[in-house]
Design a protein around this motif. Structure first.
Motif, short mmCIF file in Angstrom:
data_model
loop_
_atom_site.label_atom_id
_atom_site.label_comp_id
_atom_site.label_asym_id
_atom_site.label_seq_id
_atom_site.Cartn_x
_atom_site.Cartn_y
_atom_site.Cartn_z
N ASN A 261 33.75 7.84 25.68
CA ASN A 261 33.24 9.17 26.00
C ASN A 261 33.02 9.25 27.50
OD1 ASN A 261 31.75 11.49 26.43
ND2 ASN A 261 30.24 11.07 24.84
N MET A 262 34.00 9.82 28.21
CA MET A 262 33.95 9.84 29.67
C MET A 262 32.85 10.76 30.19
SD MET A 262 36.08 7.54 30.63
CE MET A 262 36.16 7.84 32.40
N ASN A 263 32.42 11.73 29.38
CA ASN A 263 31.28 12.56 29.80
C ASN A 263 30.01 11.72 29.89
OD1 ASN A 263 32.36 15.34 29.99
ND2 ASN A 263 32.85 15.05 27.83
N ALA A 264 29.84 10.80 28.94
CA ALA A 264 28.70 9.89 29.01
C ALA A 264 28.83 8.94 30.19
CB ALA A 264 28.57 9.11 27.70
N VAL A 265 30.06 8.52 30.48
CA VAL A 265 30.28 7.65 31.64
C VAL A 265 29.88 8.36 32.92
CG1 VAL A 265 32.05 6.44 33.00
CG2 VAL A 265 32.07 6.29 30.50
N SER A 266 30.14 9.67 32.98
CA SER A 266 29.72 10.45 34.16
C SER A 266 28.20 10.36 34.35
CB SER A 266 30.13 11.91 34.00
OG SER A 266 31.53 12.04 33.90
N LYS A 267 27.46 10.40 33.24
CA LYS A 267 26.01 10.32 33.32
C LYS A 267 25.56 8.91 33.73
CE LYS A 267 25.48 13.82 29.70
NZ LYS A 267 25.04 14.07 28.29
N ILE A 268 26.28 7.90 33.26
CA ILE A 268 25.99 6.53 33.70
C ILE A 268 26.18 6.42 35.21
CG2 ILE A 268 26.75 4.11 33.58
CD1 ILE A 268 27.56 4.69 30.64
N ASN A 269 27.28 7.02 35.69
CA ASN A 269 27.57 6.92 37.12
C ASN A 269 26.55 7.66 37.98
OD1 ASN A 269 29.85 5.23 37.69
ND2 ASN A 269 31.12 6.69 36.58
N GLU A 270 25.97 8.71 37.45
CA GLU A 270 24.90 9.39 38.20
C GLU A 270 23.75 8.43 38.47
OE1 GLU A 270 23.70 12.87 36.07
OE2 GLU A 270 25.68 13.84 36.20
N GLN A 271 23.44 7.60 37.49
CA GLN A 271 22.38 6.61 37.67
C GLN A 271 22.84 5.48 38.58
OE1 GLN A 271 19.30 7.14 36.45
NE2 GLN A 271 20.08 9.06 35.57
N LEU A 272 24.07 5.01 38.38
CA LEU A 272 24.57 3.87 39.14
C LEU A 272 24.70 4.17 40.63
CD1 LEU A 272 27.32 2.42 36.78
CD2 LEU A 272 25.00 1.55 37.14
N ARG A 273 24.98 5.42 40.97
CA ARG A 273 25.11 5.76 42.39
C ARG A 273 23.78 5.50 43.11
NH1 ARG A 273 27.91 11.24 44.87
NH2 ARG A 273 28.13 10.44 47.00
N THR A 274 22.69 5.90 42.49
CA THR A 274 21.37 5.65 43.08
C THR A 274 21.03 4.16 43.03
OG1 THR A 274 20.62 7.83 42.38
CG2 THR A 274 18.93 6.23 42.96
N ILE A 275 21.33 3.52 41.92
CA ILE A 275 21.04 2.09 41.77
C ILE A 275 21.83 1.27 42.78
CG2 ILE A 275 21.30 0.12 40.20
CD1 ILE A 275 20.69 2.12 37.89
N ARG A 276 23.05 1.67 43.05
CA ARG A 276 23.86 0.97 44.06
C ARG A 276 23.15 0.97 45.41
NH1 ARG A 276 29.64 0.24 45.24
NH2 ARG A 276 29.86 0.09 47.50
#
Length: 617
Positions: A279-294
């Motif tokens: 589910n790439m839409n869910a992956v988009s939400k993961i990436n929203e978090q990972l950008r800040t975590i990075r």
């Protein structure tokens, strides 16, 4: 429609490769609701450096990490852990009792797939783990460690006339296929090509996967890294050759020293009509978090914000025309086995999005990046950087003499460190191998297992004092002590089987972690003023530095302090033993004199370049 399964590495290998395994539980918790929606085939979340780092740096319980992820994701994705066969997380073999307990507890805590490998590709070292993983209901993902033959020095004209030849290649496709066949016979449920160093080019993985698919009927997973620049192209080639599963990271943790970004695999497969089931839409939400975590990890680990790739979401963003043309070119190339064009196109795609450029030194030397950086750190500490070229030249002969071990952790570091020692011996006019590490002795002796080629009995006698291969004897294994802690009101250091396993697998780190946990819990029951009084410790005051300091060449944990203030030392005398990258590093004085101050204690973690000892003339 053809299906391709994705194993997401972000929460284990991804953060370990790029951010020193420093993701906290709180950071992971921010991503978990979206991982439950993402529907990855598998999530690699445990093993590797995670259990060690969660205790050592984050003061968190590794079992809690695993169990928390399992509660959040459930059965949507299989959770994957990494295990080094009989050695589990270290380098000395454990008894079957320990292996059995570890496998049972890991599976009960949520592990669905155990990726099992051995640094020598020695089947004897993986048998027990395969047996117990399957016994307790886990999937045995058996990995063949990919490596390359040495680049032997070119043979001169006269030597050729005399019939001298370099050794025949060992690490052929047939070698890896045979290892996979042996793993299948031991009960493997799937086979992984595990290319930890990213050294496998696209033409090689294409050939290897096709032969594996012709030989065995198990699912094939491909794991690689992007360090020398092959990663994305090799994943594309693996997909075209019929890989069933590929390993990727989410966008903000992809590329560089890690595995390729999922999104670049997704847009390639979308053009080919291959369904990922994610589910790439869910992956988009993961990436929203990972950008800040990075950003958080860069600042906490490196003290600065490092360059990031351009933002890109294949669900909401149009694929740029330039990238679209490169994808078409990559697809045509892979369909025609034009691997040079495929490599060019894949590297150009990554360059467009701003992922790190290929490490040309690693690519040309064909040695892992960690092996090279360890050698540089060792020589820097000795102020002998000028012999690096000679040490690099000696790697093939040292490796061949030691049985041609694969270039994976820890054997790559063992060979690299010994090549440095041989170069130093040579420079000082001593016979090579005058200086040798205990790990090199153990490797040559046979304590790590069977090497791909036999070690010469004469060489083994020279290094170890024995002629016959001598395996590690687990019959004398002794469990770690589990004392009652006076400072914690008499509580046992390890309260249950999981904590006992932590003590066995990580003795030094777990002892400190568990003692701190028990002590903190004990003091939490007391009044605030009693806690404050008990924890009030005067701050150590250091004298101004006036002499020469010995600095830590790389970050690690102090295993032993060999000197104290007032001791006389000679140049090159060992003063500190530092554990880094699971290797013991001897730190030596750079000059003769008297120890004025020792800034560290055993058990303390240090950063690179910090002073650890001061010496005055």
């Amino acid at each position: 429609m053809k299906m391709l399964k994705i194993r997401d590495l972000t929460m284990r290998d991804g953060q370990q490769s790029s951010f020193a395994t420093r993701m906290t539980q709180a950071q992971i918790d921010r991503c978990l609701p979206f991982y439950k929606e993402a529907n990855f085939y598998a999530l690699e979340v445990w093993g590797g450096a995670v259990p060690d780092s969660t205790m050592r740096y984050l003061n968190e319980n590794p079992w809690t990490r695993l169990e928390t992820i399992y509660r959040a994701v459930g059965s949507v994705s299989k959770l994957t852990a990494l295990s080094r066969g009989r050695n589990l997380f270290g380098y000395a073999p454990y008894t079957d009792e320990i292996i059995k307990g570890f496998c049972r507890n890991a599976i009960e805590s949520g592990v669905g797939i155990m990726r099992i490998f051995d640094c020598l590709n020695d089947m004897e070292n993986v048998k027990s783990t395969i047996k117990y993983v399957k016994k307790y209901g886990g999937i045995a993902d058996c990995a063949v460690c990919y490596t390359v033959d040495p680049k032997y020095p070119e043979i001169g004209f006269w030597d050729k006339l005399r019939g001298k030849k370099n050794p025949a290649p060992v690490f052929t496709d047939e070698y890896f296929v045979e290892k996979a066949r042996q793993l299948a016979a031991l009960g493997a449920d799937m086979i992984s090509i595990k290319d930890m160093s990213g050294l496998i080019p696209p033409h090689r993985v294409s050939s290897l996967i096709r032969k594996l698919k012709q030989t065995i009927s198990l699912p094939i997973d491909f794991h690689t890294h992007c360090t020398p620049g092959y990663g994305l192209a090799s994943v594309y080639a693996a997909i075209a050759a019929g890989a069933d599963i590929v390993d990727t990271n989410c966008w903000w943790f992809g590329g560089g020293t890690g595995a390729p970004a999922l999104e670049l695999v997704y847009i390639f497969c979308r053009k080919l009509g291959i369904e990922l089931g994610v589910n790439m839409n869910a992956v988009s939400k993961i990436n929203e978090q990972l950008r800040t975590i990075r950003t958080e990890l860069n600042l906490s680990v490196f003290g600065e914000e490092k360059a990031s790739p351009k933002a890109f979401d294949p669900i909401t963003d149009k694929v740029p025309d330039e990238v679209d043309k490169l994808l078409d070119r990559a697809i045509t190339a892979v369909q025609n086995d034009d691997f040079d064009t495929l490599l060019y196109a894949a590297q150009a795609i990554e360059a467009y999005f701003g992922f790190p450029a290929p490490n040309r030194l690693v690519q040309e030397a064909e040695i892992p990046g960690g092996m090279y950086s360890n050698m540089v750190a060792q020589l820097k500490q000795l102020k002998a950087e000028e012999i690096l070229p000679r040490a690099m030249e000696l790697i093939p002969s040292v490796r061949l003499s030691a049985g041609l071990p694969p270039l994976v952790t820890p054997t790559s570091q063992i060979v690299g460190a010994q090549a440095v020692s041989c170069a130093l011996d040579e420079k000082a006019g001593r016979p090579m191998y005058t200086t040798k590490s205990s790990q090199f002795v153990s490797l040559v002796k046979g304590e790590y297992g069977h090497t791909p080629v036999e070690v010469s009995p004469d060489f083994r006698f020279k290094i170890c004092g024995v002629r016959e291969e001598t395996p590690y004897d687990t019959s004398h294994y002794q469990m770690q002590p589990n004392p009652e802690l006076e400072q914690a009101g008499g509580a046992k250091l390890a309260a249950d089987e999981k904590e006992v396993l932590l003590l066995e697998l990580f003795p030094a780190v777990a002892t400190t972690f568990l003692a701190n946990q028990k002590t903190a819990a004990y003091h939490a029951e007391k009044k605030a003023e009693e806690v404050a009084a008990a924890e009030a410790v005067p701050k150590k005051e250091w004298l101004p530095i006036i002499g020469t300091t010995v600095n830590a060449p790389l970050p690690g944990r102090v295993l032993a302090v060999r000197v104290k203030a007032g001791d006389k030392v000679e140049a090159r005398q060992e003063v500190i033993v530092l554990e880094a990258m699971k290797m013991e590093n001897s730190i030596s004085a750079e000059c003769s004199g008297t120890v004025r101050q020792v800034f560290v204690e055993a058990g303390e973690s240090v950063l690179a370049d910090v002073p650890i000892v001061e010496i005055v003339s």
